[in-house]
Motif scaffolding. Sequence first.
Motif: not given
Lengths: 98, 390
Positions: B344, B346, B358, B360, B373
């Motif tokens: 994703v 920022n 970054y 996840l 997400v």
Amino acid sequence: MYRQGDILIVPVPEESAPRTLRPEPRDARGRLVLAYGEATGHCHAIPGPGTLSGGFLHLPEGGRLVHEEHAAISLPKGWYRVVRQREYVPGSYRVVAD
Amino acid sequence: METLTWERALLATGPGDGVEEAVRQAYREAGLGEPAHVITLPSPAAGALAAAWLGGDDRRRKELEEAEAHRRRHAAAALRTAGGAEAGPLVPFDVLRGLGEPGRVVREAVRTTPWERARRAAYAELGPTGWAALWDETGGRLWPQADRLITAIRRGLAELGGEELRVATLDAVLGQHDAPWLAAFDKLDGGAEESAEPDGEAGLDVLRGLRGLRGLRRVAGCAGWWWPYERVAIVTERPVELHLDDLGRLHRADGPALAYADGFALHAWHGMPVPADFGTSMRRLTPERIRAEENAELRRAMLEHFGIDRYLAESGAQPLQRDETGVLWRIDLPDDEPITMVEVVNSTPEPDGSRRTYFLRVPPWVRRAREGVAWTFGVEEKDYRPERET
């Protein structure tokens, strides 16, 4: 719904928010802290009026969500659920550390 | 000593002073005659092997000596290949033979009985709540750390000499690793060792109980694991190296995380036992090396150390799917669940105008970036529609 970095603010109907929980205290600067960044010390916070209890946020007059590294977000008055972002670890999950 | 001091004792390295006198005091306080011999050995491995030897009959002793000679030839050859020095003798069997019969194991009298007496007296004085509170602020804080070290050493001994060595450790008094419960009793003592006028019967009992622990306490301040017999005490030195990560787990990249003077050593990566060359190999990691690692635990540690984003970039991984929330990636691994990640961006730019991305990790069943997400916030994919993101 609103997203600021690793937290999500989801509007909820007033009746779905529990009333019996004790509200969280404000920090030394008088802000309502929704989530601390453990690594950076930065936090997602509401400087103005409102209450937070049991993960539910009440903004009777609306408010501003601020963070050191993210642009501020204006929130209309109402009730919200505050969700911390999580990450998958095999067999479980953990809260994202920023 | 305060809890903080006991924490230092728990993690102390290097030889300590006054070991023999401390051991003799512990025997006297237990109401036993002093041992004829106090022998100091360099490591818990040496101590456990000596204990197994002392507890065995002639045939068993001979087997242990032969197994040890074989192991040492092996280790010496490996060391020469590696260009290192030859390790010194682990256990001087001839010295042990010269001691004569050691007599019964007296761990019960030296350690367990005085400990129980002190605990009962403390419990009677403080009550269950008071005792629990005392433990929480003293021993309870040190216990997880001590327990991890003890467990790691026992595991290392089992690897070195099998079940027999591990069982021999059950007769040991744990010296510096007894710090947690000694810290609890010390707090009760309040530093008033000799003089204090105890208040009432219960207070008197507590003091009497604590007085029986002074020798044990002194040994814990200067030595590692020890084995008390009627006529002989086998004491071992503290480690020469101890390296922990910021969570207090055994961890070292460029050598053993725990090492004793005779070469007995444990290699660990953030608490996980690893082969001796694992730490150094982490400096030369490649995606190929990571994929080739057959042990899923080691592979996961390698991947985290290498950096998953870097792994994706260098291994030429293809994105599974992308949408306006981000990019979904997957890394397939042999004999393990795939690593599925959302990348994703920022929404708020950095001061230099760039945007930080970054990764996840999400459950392996996720197929779309939005689904991933949404999962990270615990909401349904269809419901994940932020009006504003920063």
